[in-house]
Structures are given as structure tokens and as C-alpha cells.
Design a protein around this motif. Structure first.
Motif, PDB file in Angstrom:
ATOM      1  N   UNK A 170       0.835  -1.207   0.000  1.00 42.84           N
ATOM      2  CA  UNK A 170       0.000   0.000   0.000  1.00 42.84           C
ATOM      3  C   UNK A 170       0.867   1.253   0.000  1.00 42.84           C
ATOM      4  N   UNK A 171       0.291   2.353  -0.479  1.00 43.67           N
ATOM      5  CA  UNK A 171       0.977   3.652  -0.565  1.00 43.67           C
ATOM      6  C   UNK A 171       0.084   4.682   0.113  1.00 43.67           C
ATOM      7  N   UNK A 172       0.648   5.481   0.985  1.00 44.36           N
ATOM      8  CA  UNK A 172      -0.128   6.416   1.795  1.00 44.36           C
ATOM      9  C   UNK A 172      -0.442   7.695   1.022  1.00 44.36           C
ATOM     10  N   UNK A 173      -1.757   8.051   0.951  1.00 47.07           N
ATOM     11  CA  UNK A 173      -2.193   9.355   0.459  1.00 47.07           C
ATOM     12  C   UNK A 173      -2.249  10.283   1.673  1.00 47.07           C
ATOM     13  N   UNK A 174      -1.299  11.166   1.810  1.00 42.40           N
ATOM     14  CA  UNK A 174      -1.139  11.949   3.031  1.00 42.40           C
ATOM     15  C   UNK A 174      -2.118  13.123   3.080  1.00 42.40           C
ATOM     16  N   UNK A 175      -3.204  12.939   3.828  1.00 41.87           N
ATOM     17  CA  UNK A 175      -4.190  14.009   4.016  1.00 41.87           C
ATOM     18  C   UNK A 175      -4.174  14.518   5.450  1.00 41.87           C
TER      19      UNK A 175
ATOM     20  N   UNK B 237      -6.153  17.649   7.157  1.00 47.30           N
ATOM     21  CA  UNK B 237      -7.175  18.200   6.255  1.00 47.30           C
ATOM     22  C   UNK B 237      -8.602  17.932   6.744  1.00 47.30           C
ATOM     23  N   UNK B 238      -8.750  17.155   7.800  1.00 46.61           N
ATOM     24  CA  UNK B 238     -10.058  16.939   8.429  1.00 46.61           C
ATOM     25  C   UNK B 238     -11.105  16.384   7.460  1.00 46.61           C
ATOM     26  N   UNK B 239     -10.684  15.463   6.602  1.00 48.02           N
ATOM     27  CA  UNK B 239     -11.629  14.839   5.672  1.00 48.02           C
ATOM     28  C   UNK B 239     -11.590  13.312   5.752  1.00 48.02           C
ATOM     29  N   UNK B 240     -11.224  12.795   6.910  1.00 47.21           N
ATOM     30  CA  UNK B 240     -11.187  11.352   7.086  1.00 47.21           C
ATOM     31  C   UNK B 240      -9.768  10.883   7.365  1.00 47.21           C
ATOM     32  N   UNK B 241      -9.604   9.568   7.458  1.00 48.24           N
ATOM     33  CA  UNK B 241      -8.291   9.009   7.795  1.00 48.24           C
ATOM     34  C   UNK B 241      -8.066   7.696   7.076  1.00 48.24           C
ATOM     35  N   UNK B 242      -6.776   7.338   6.978  1.00 47.40           N
ATOM     36  CA  UNK B 242      -6.422   6.038   6.429  1.00 47.40           C
ATOM     37  C   UNK B 242      -6.730   5.880   4.955  1.00 47.40           C
ATOM     38  N   UNK B 243      -6.265   6.814   4.125  1.00 45.94           N
ATOM     39  CA  UNK B 243      -6.481   6.725   2.677  1.00 45.94           C
ATOM     40  C   UNK B 243      -5.200   6.243   2.003  1.00 45.94           C
ATOM     41  N   UNK B 244      -5.312   5.117   1.290  1.00 48.93           N
ATOM     42  CA  UNK B 244      -4.144   4.506   0.660  1.00 48.93           C
ATOM     43  C   UNK B 244      -4.468   4.098  -0.785  1.00 48.93           C
ATOM     44  N   UNK B 245      -3.405   3.878  -1.549  1.00 50.73           N
ATOM     45  CA  UNK B 245      -3.512   3.115  -2.801  1.00 50.73           C
ATOM     46  C   UNK B 245      -3.049   1.710  -2.444  1.00 50.73           C
ATOM     47  N   UNK B 246      -3.948   0.721  -2.528  1.00 50.34           N
ATOM     48  CA  UNK B 246      -3.598  -0.617  -2.053  1.00 50.34           C
ATOM     49  C   UNK B 246      -4.094  -1.693  -3.015  1.00 50.34           C
TER      50      UNK B 246
END
Length: 323
Positions: A263-268, A271-280
Motif C-alpha cells: 500500500x501507498x499512503x495518500x497523506x491528508x 485536512x479533516x476529511x477522514x483518515x487512512x487513505x491509501x492506494x492498495x
């Protein structure tokens, strides 16, 4: 008697011929009044007629005649660009004419506005849109994710070269069940916008990259998704975390529970729009907000990513220009 008849017939033909010539001469010498020429916005048009002509300027404003200079049949599917306009008074009414230049060979002339149909502006290519994005000034790689269904998208990797941006990977993707949009914790929406791809992680001890950092998951690895936790939206190694957080190793098992095999981390962060967003890694389901592609494509993608890599998630191609 026959001579008289022939003489009468000959006379009739001569009179008819003279009358016809007089009529043609009168039409050829018809003069019109036209208004002074003034500049107009440059717009692109096609012609809707193939039997008429463009006309060159002939005479002054009060004694203007039509003198054809280009047959429109020779300019099918070519673009005429307007630069000037004038109104010609015909039968007491103003008729608009435009001075045009042709894209084929630079031909010019006046043409009646009724023969012009607006040409649709050329749609910029995706590579052009990527090169125009603000993020392209600081990026070396850009991953575009463009939604094409309720929970599907097309992922493309773009590499900066000396000749511009080159597409080096295309992969069918699954995205959040609610598509791409304005996300928040628990919304199952992939967050719209641009995000730095900060580091990668996975099951293996190491992974090939082009400079991007990589971490191996262990039994203490969690992604903190509890909004009340002071380490919210970060990777943490802990002995325990409540069930609002993701225990990463649980998603490194056999398919379909192998999303975090790589997986690759989309660093947000922040930004207060959620958590744990990845390309996996992709399975058969929509995601909870991540972007997923097949395992081999994740490996290929990661192998080409460095420290200046960004992802841009959008609902349609035209939105790329916003970032």
C-alpha cells in the motif's frame, strides 16, 4: 414567305440575347452600402455551404460590389477564424459579413454570417491537463485517479520528462463505495483533491521504489482512525488499540483480505476529511475510501515513485485543472 419567317425568328433571338446581356450587366454592376469595418472577437467556424464563395473588398463603403475570390467547396472541414465584421445593406436590411482567415492555406475574404457554424474548441489531452496543473511544478510523478463509475476509476501514472509528462501506467481501479467527493470519517468516499504520496508499507521486509520510503507491517502496526485519539490519522506501533483503528496485519492475509499486502499512503494529515487513505491491493469490493488496483500494478507503481510523488483524485477529467 419562308424568308420573312426566318427573318422574324432571327430578330426575336437577337432581341432576347440583348435583353439577357443587359440583365446580367445590371446584376454585375449592383452596388451596396456597407458600414465601416470594425474588429470582432477571434472565433473559429466551419462553413455550412459549399456552393458560395468568400468575397474580396471591392469599392468604397457606398459603392461596394461582390467579387468572389474563394470557392467554399475547396475548404470543406477547415476552420475559418473571424477578425473583422461589417454590415451590408441589402433590400433595406443589414446583413452581417465577417472577414475570415482560413486554417488550410491562409485564404482570406468576406463571408456571410449565415454560412458560418461555430467550431467546437479542441479538448486538451489528458497529458496537457496534467502539465498545466499547479502541482506539476513541484512533482516528479503524478498519479491521476479519474472516476468512471459509481465506485470505479481509471488510475494513471505520469512521469515528468525533458519533453513533458509521459503516461507510464494505466490500471482499472476500485474506489470508495460513494465514489470520489468531499469525504469525512466513515463516509466511504475517496477524498477529492491532491495529496502527497508520503511512504509505502506492506507485508514483505522490503519493496523496490525510486526513492519512496517503505515500512514493513508487524503485529503492533496500527493506523489510528479514532478521531478522539491524539495520534489520529497516523501510523503507530502499539501493543493495543481499540476497534475504531485498523490493525494493519489483519489485511495481509490470503485474498480477499490482502489489501495491505502492499500500500501507498495518500497523506491528508490535517485536512479533516477522514483518515487512512491509501492506494492498495484490489479485491472484488468497493473500498471504504481508498484507491485499489491489482497487486502487480501496485508493485509497478511503487517501483517508479520517489519523494516528489502526488495523487490527484477527481470525478472527471476537467477537474484536473483545479489542482
Amino acid at each position: 414567305m419562308k424568308k420573312i419567317v426566318n427573318w422574324l425568328l432571327g430578330s426575336v433571338l437577337i432581341i432576347a440575347a440583348v435583353t439577357m446581356l443587359s440583365s446580367v450587366s445590371a446584376n454585375a454592376s449592383t452596388y451596396y452600402h456597407r458600414t465601416p469595418t470594425r474588429a470582432t472577437a477571434k472565433k473559429a467556424y466551419y462553413t455550412t455551404d459549399t456552393k458560395s464563395h468568400t468575397f474580396r473588398a471591392n469599392g468604397n463603403y457606398n459603392r461596394w460590389t461582390f467579387r468572389a475570390n474563394h470557392d467554399l467547396k475547396n475548404y470543406r472541414n477547415t476552420v475559418w477564424t473571424t477578425t473583422q465584421q461589417t454590415d451590408i445593406i441589402m433590400h433595406g436590411k443589414k446583413v452581417r459579413y465577417y472577414w475570415v482567415h482560413n486554417s488550410k492555406n491562409g485564404a482570406t475574404g468576406w463571408i456571410w454570417s449565415g454560412y458560418l457554424k461555430p467550431a467546437k474548441a479542441a479538448t486538451p489531452s489528458e497529458a496537457t491537463l496534467v502539465s498545466r496543473m499547479r502541482v506539476s511544478k513541484k512533482a516528479q510523478q503524478i498519479v491521476t485517479v479519474i472516476q468512471n463509475g459509481s465506485s470505479t476509476a481509471t488510475l494513471k501514472l505520469w512521469q515528468k520528462t525533458n519533453r513533458g509528462w509521459k503516461n507510464t501506467l494505466i490500471s482499472a481501479s476500485r474506489i470508495g463505495a460513494a465514489g470520489i467527493g468531499n469525504s469525512h470519517e466513515g463516509s466511504s468516499t475517496t477524498p477529492k483533491g491532491v495529496y502527497h504520496l508520503s511512504f509505502a508499507f506492506g507485508k514483505a521486509a522490503s519493496a523496490r521504489t525510486s526513492g519512496m520510503a517503505y515500512r514493513q507491517i508487524n503485529r503492533k502496526s496500527y493506523w489510528i482512525e479514532d478521531p478522539h485519539d491524539r495520534q489520529y490519522n497516523t501510523w503507530q506501533n502499539r501493543n493495543w488499540a481499540n476497534n475504531k483503528n485498523e490493525h494493519l496485519i489483519d489485511y495481509t492475509k490470503a485474498a480477499p483480505h490482502n489489501q495491505y499486502q502492499l500500500a501507498i499512503v495518500m497523506d491528508n494529515h490535517g485536512q479533516h476529511n477522514g483518515s487512512g487513505f491509501f492506494i492498495h491491493v484490489k479485491n472484488q469490493w468497493a473500498t471504504a475510501g481508498c484507491v485499489s488496483i491489482n497487486y502487480n500494478d501496485v508493485r509497478t507503481l511503487l517501483s517508479r515513485l520517489g519523494t516528489k510523488a502526488y495523487v490527484v483524485d477527481v470525478q472527471n477529467r476537467s477537474q484536473l485543472q483545479n489542482y
